[in-house]
Write a protein that holds these residues in place. Structure first.
Motif, PDB file in Angstrom:
ATOM      1  N   ASN A 125       0.826  -1.210   0.000  1.00 51.58           N
ATOM      2  CA  ASN A 125       0.000   0.000   0.000  1.00 51.58           C
ATOM      3  C   ASN A 125       0.858   1.258   0.000  1.00 51.58           C
ATOM      4  N   ALA A 126       1.942   1.250   0.780  1.00 51.56           N
ATOM      5  CA  ALA A 126       2.827   2.406   0.817  1.00 51.56           C
ATOM      6  C   ALA A 126       3.494   2.639  -0.541  1.00 51.56           C
ATOM      7  N   LEU A 127       3.919   1.558  -1.204  1.00 51.44           N
ATOM      8  CA  LEU A 127       4.554   1.701  -2.515  1.00 51.44           C
ATOM      9  C   LEU A 127       3.561   2.198  -3.557  1.00 51.44           C
ATOM     10  N   VAL A 128       2.361   1.653  -3.568  1.00 48.72           N
ATOM     11  CA  VAL A 128       1.341   2.092  -4.530  1.00 48.72           C
ATOM     12  C   VAL A 128       0.967   3.549  -4.272  1.00 48.72           C
ATOM     13  N   ASP A 129       0.842   3.923  -3.003  1.00 46.69           N
ATOM     14  CA  ASP A 129       0.532   5.313  -2.662  1.00 46.69           C
ATOM     15  C   ASP A 129       1.632   6.247  -3.137  1.00 46.69           C
ATOM     16  N   CYS A 130       2.879   5.852  -2.936  1.00 49.85           N
ATOM     17  CA  CYS A 130       4.006   6.664  -3.379  1.00 49.85           C
ATOM     18  C   CYS A 130       4.005   6.822  -4.904  1.00 49.85           C
ATOM     19  N   LEU A 131       3.763   5.727  -5.606  1.00 54.45           N
ATOM     20  CA  LEU A 131       3.731   5.795  -7.067  1.00 54.45           C
ATOM     21  C   LEU A 131       2.566   6.649  -7.561  1.00 54.45           C
ATOM     22  N   ASN A 132       1.432   6.603  -6.869  1.00 56.19           N
ATOM     23  CA  ASN A 132       0.308   7.465  -7.227  1.00 56.19           C
ATOM     24  C   ASN A 132       0.642   8.936  -6.998  1.00 56.19           C
ATOM     25  N   LEU A 133       1.370   9.221  -5.922  1.00 59.95           N
ATOM     26  CA  LEU A 133       1.760  10.603  -5.661  1.00 59.95           C
ATOM     27  C   LEU A 133       2.720  11.125  -6.718  1.00 59.95           C
ATOM     28  N   LYS A 134       3.499  10.238  -7.313  1.00 60.96           N
ATOM     29  CA  LYS A 134       4.433  10.659  -8.361  1.00 60.96           C
ATOM     30  C   LYS A 134       3.702  11.184  -9.597  1.00 60.96           C
ATOM     31  N   THR A 135       2.434  10.800  -9.767  1.00 60.83           N
ATOM     32  CA  THR A 135       1.679  11.250 -10.934  1.00 60.83           C
ATOM     33  C   THR A 135       1.030  12.612 -10.720  1.00 60.83           C
ATOM     34  N   LYS A 136       1.077  13.131  -9.509  1.00 56.34           N
ATOM     35  CA  LYS A 136       0.441  14.415  -9.186  1.00 56.34           C
ATOM     36  C   LYS A 136       1.339  15.569  -9.601  1.00 56.34           C
ATOM     37  N   SER A 137       0.718  16.729  -9.799  1.00 56.39           N
ATOM     38  CA  SER A 137       1.495  17.927 -10.102  1.00 56.39           C
ATOM     39  C   SER A 137       2.231  18.376  -8.847  1.00 56.39           C
ATOM     40  N   ALA A 138       3.222  19.236  -9.013  1.00 57.35           N
ATOM     41  CA  ALA A 138       4.051  19.665  -7.887  1.00 57.35           C
ATOM     42  C   ALA A 138       3.228  20.396  -6.835  1.00 57.35           C
ATOM     43  N   VAL A 139       2.303  21.246  -7.260  1.00 54.19           N
ATOM     44  CA  VAL A 139       1.472  21.999  -6.324  1.00 54.19           C
ATOM     45  C   VAL A 139       0.556  21.052  -5.558  1.00 54.19           C
ATOM     46  N   GLU A 140      -0.047  20.132  -6.276  1.00 52.30           N
ATOM     47  CA  GLU A 140      -0.946  19.158  -5.658  1.00 52.30           C
ATOM     48  C   GLU A 140      -0.180  18.264  -4.677  1.00 52.30           C
ATOM     49  N   LEU A 141       1.017  17.867  -5.061  1.00 48.90           N
ATOM     50  CA  LEU A 141       1.852  17.032  -4.201  1.00 48.90           C
ATOM     51  C   LEU A 141       2.198  17.765  -2.912  1.00 48.90           C
ATOM     52  N   GLU A 142       2.571  19.035  -3.011  1.00 47.18           N
ATOM     53  CA  GLU A 142       2.884  19.835  -1.818  1.00 47.18           C
ATOM     54  C   GLU A 142       1.693  19.900  -0.878  1.00 47.18           C
ATOM     55  N   GLU A 143       0.493  20.141  -1.432  1.00 47.87           N
ATOM     56  CA  GLU A 143      -0.705  20.226  -0.601  1.00 47.87           C
ATOM     57  C   GLU A 143      -0.986  18.906   0.107  1.00 47.87           C
ATOM     58  N   ILE A 144      -0.872  17.804  -0.610  1.00 45.22           N
ATOM     59  CA  ILE A 144      -1.139  16.487  -0.031  1.00 45.22           C
ATOM     60  C   ILE A 144      -0.151  16.187   1.083  1.00 45.22           C
ATOM     61  N   LEU A 145       1.143  16.432   0.841  1.00 48.20           N
ATOM     62  CA  LEU A 145       2.164  16.138   1.844  1.00 48.20           C
ATOM     63  C   LEU A 145       2.025  17.037   3.069  1.00 48.20           C
ATOM     64  N   GLU A 146       1.662  18.307   2.873  1.00 52.60           N
ATOM     65  CA  GLU A 146       1.477  19.206   4.010  1.00 52.60           C
ATOM     66  C   GLU A 146       0.286  18.787   4.858  1.00 52.60           C
ATOM     67  N   THR A 147      -0.809  18.383   4.240  1.00 44.54           N
ATOM     68  CA  THR A 147      -1.967  17.940   5.022  1.00 44.54           C
ATOM     69  C   THR A 147      -1.651  16.643   5.763  1.00 44.54           C
ATOM     70  N   ARG A 148      -0.873  15.760   5.164  1.00 46.76           N
ATOM     71  CA  ARG A 148      -0.481  14.523   5.851  1.00 46.76           C
ATOM     72  C   ARG A 148       0.396  14.817   7.054  1.00 46.76           C
ATOM     73  N   GLU A 149       1.292  15.800   6.930  1.00 50.03           N
ATOM     74  CA  GLU A 149       2.162  16.156   8.056  1.00 50.03           C
ATOM     75  C   GLU A 149       1.353  16.729   9.211  1.00 50.03           C
ATOM     76  N   LYS A 150       0.306  17.483   8.900  1.00 54.79           N
ATOM     77  CA  LYS A 150      -0.532  18.065   9.947  1.00 54.79           C
ATOM     78  C   LYS A 150      -1.342  16.996  10.664  1.00 54.79           C
ATOM     79  N   VAL A 151      -1.772  15.974   9.940  1.00 58.37           N
ATOM     80  CA  VAL A 151      -2.613  14.925  10.501  1.00 58.37           C
ATOM     81  C   VAL A 151      -1.787  13.892  11.263  1.00 58.37           C
TER      82      VAL A 151
END
Length: 105
Positions: free
Chosen positions: A50-76
């Motif tokens: 699951n972690a590998l698939v999630d990481c590979l899915n994040l690689k397909t996101k744009s840089a702005v979208e990736l930043e938002e996702i990672l920042e919300t994960r850090e807050k949670v």
């Protein structure tokens, strides 16, 4: 998280190598025997997949979208189990917990 150094915005680079390495190690005899010894069952490595698939899915996101996702994960994400204290904080906490042991009866 993007940082500014000298007016240049530095973006984080997402690497799935650690996820792949964890998955590879999960299938090793060492890990499987540890799991069997500790828990009594073999590890099916689904969390690592699951972690590998999630990481590979994040690689397909744009840089702005990736930043938002990672920042919300850090807050949670809950704080780490080990909280680091300054020497003063450690001393006061120790006194609070075990200060009564120093008192003479």
């Amino acid at each position: 998280m993007s940082r500014e150094e000298g007016g240049v915005v530095l973006r984080r680079r997402l690497s799935c190598t650690t996820c792949f390495d964890a998955l590879w190690f999960c299938y090793s005899p060492v890990h499987q025997m540890q799991q069997y010894y500790r828990i009594g069952t073999l590890d099916n490595c689904s969390e690592k997949w699951n972690a590998l698939v999630d990481c590979l899915n994040l690689k397909t996101k744009s840089a702005v979208e990736l930043e938002e996702i990672l920042e919300t994960r850090e807050k949670v994400t809950p704080p780490h189990i080990w909280s680091l204290r300054t020497p003063e904080e450690a001393r006061s906490h120790w006194e609070e917990l075990f200060g009564r042991l120093d008192e003479r009866e």
